[in-house]
Enzyme design. Structure first.
Site, PDB file in Angstrom:
ATOM      1  N   TYR A  97      -1.804  -0.809  10.310  1.00 11.58           N
ATOM      2  CA  TYR A  97      -2.069  -1.222   8.865  1.00 11.58           C
ATOM      3  C   TYR A  97      -0.718  -0.616   7.953  1.00 11.58           C
ATOM      4  O   TYR A  97      -0.017  -1.105   7.343  1.00 11.58           O
ATOM      5  CB  TYR A  97      -3.275  -0.596   8.224  1.00 11.58           C
ATOM      6  CG  TYR A  97      -3.338  -0.663   6.702  1.00 11.58           C
ATOM      7  CD1 TYR A  97      -3.702  -1.982   6.278  1.00 11.58           C
ATOM      8  CD2 TYR A  97      -3.135   0.223   5.775  1.00 11.58           C
ATOM      9  CE1 TYR A  97      -3.900  -2.127   4.808  1.00 11.58           C
ATOM     10  CE2 TYR A  97      -3.063   0.227   4.614  1.00 11.58           C
ATOM     11  CZ  TYR A  97      -3.789  -1.055   4.038  1.00 11.58           C
ATOM     12  OH  TYR A  97      -3.740  -1.369   2.394  1.00 11.58           O
TER      13      TYR A  97
ATOM     14  N   SER B  15       0.865  -1.134   0.001  1.00 11.40           N
ATOM     15  CA  SER B  15      -0.105  -0.027  -0.109  1.00 11.40           C
ATOM     16  C   SER B  15       1.027   1.010  -0.130  1.00 11.40           C
ATOM     17  O   SER B  15       1.954   1.097   0.400  1.00 11.40           O
ATOM     18  CB  SER B  15      -0.803  -0.050   1.198  1.00 11.40           C
ATOM     19  OG  SER B  15      -1.541   1.300   1.593  1.00 11.40           O
TER      20      SER B  15
END
Length: 258
Positions: free
Chosen positions: A165, A148
């Site tokens: 995350y 990401s």
């Protein structure tokens, strides 16, 4: 010399896509099937995978749906053994299963941190380890990890407040580079895709709460759609990327450039 279009042909290749029942995993699985690959889609939600698998079968390839928790070694090994038993080999692995948890760092529960790290990082390790044993025997394979842009830099908490995350995706990026070095001599390419914001179940709340701000910081002025990952994924899975390993391909509409 191979024709340029044939470089992207996946006919007869065998791929596993984790988290393939929805979102980015579904898109990647469809892209592989459209390029001719047989695709095993798996996630904890087998019903969603069955739905996707049927659509892939309709494209003329052979697809299998399986329930798999990527943090469970027994599930992972069963998935790999079943795939090899059915197809005889594994050419492509996409580590896409993911989890997130939004909370200020000072308030994030430890259990939430562990959940995110286990799915995103440990799951990527377990799947790569199990599939890697098959690929090492074959002396060939393509591993694609879904990272990401959150793993590439810090993120303003008003946009994304999910340090677990971000940290897990940063770990996936380091894992990708290190594994590429370790397994490159054995004919295995290991790369990652770092998507920006795509409207998926995981990101819908973030997008809903900050759509204008996110688009302001995206040069192409739109979010990713249901085809924007296919090209990068097929490239990294195909012969077109045979001399590419340890790379992070950013697919984010340009936001990482700002």
């Amino acid at each position: 010399m191979m024709n340029a279009l044939r470089l992207f042909d996946l006919t007869g290749k065998v791929a596993i896509v984790t988290g393939g029942g929805r979102g980015l995993g579904k898109q990647i699985a469809e892209g592989f099937a459209e390029a001719g690959a047989h695709v095993v889609v798996c996630s904890r939600n087998k019903e969603a995978c069955l739905e996707v698998s049927q659509k892939l079968n309709d494209l003329g390839v052979d697809s299998l749906a399986m329930k798999c928790d990527v943090t469970n070694p027994e599930d992972v090994n069963r998935l790999v053994e079943t795939t090899v038993k059915k197809f005889g080999r594994i050419d492509i692995l996409v580590n896409n299963s993911g989890a997130s948890w939004g909370a200020p760092t000072e308030e994030m529960p430890l259990a939430a941190w562990h959940k995110v790290m286990n799915v995103n990082t440990t799951g990527t390790f377990l799947m790569s380890q199990s599939v890697g044993k098959v690929m090492l025997e074959q002396e060939a394979g393509k591993i694609i990890n879904i990272a990401s842009i959150a793993g590439l830099k810090g993120t303003d908490p008003s946009t994304l407040d999910a340090i677990g995350y971000s940290a897990s995706k940063g770990a996936v990026i380091s894992f990708t580079k290190d594994l590429a070095v370790k397994w490159g001599p054995h004919g295995i390419n290991v790369n990652a895709i770092a998507p920006g914001f795509f409207p998926t179940k995981m990101s819908k709340d973030v997008i809903a709460n900050g759509s204008d701000r996110l688009l302001q910081n995206t040069p192409l002025k739109r979010f990713g759609d249901d085809k924007d990952l296919k090209g990068a994924a097929v490239f990294l899975a195909s012969a077109a990327s045979d001399y590419v390993t340890g790379a992070i391909i950013v697919v984010d509409g340009g936001s990482n450039a700002m």
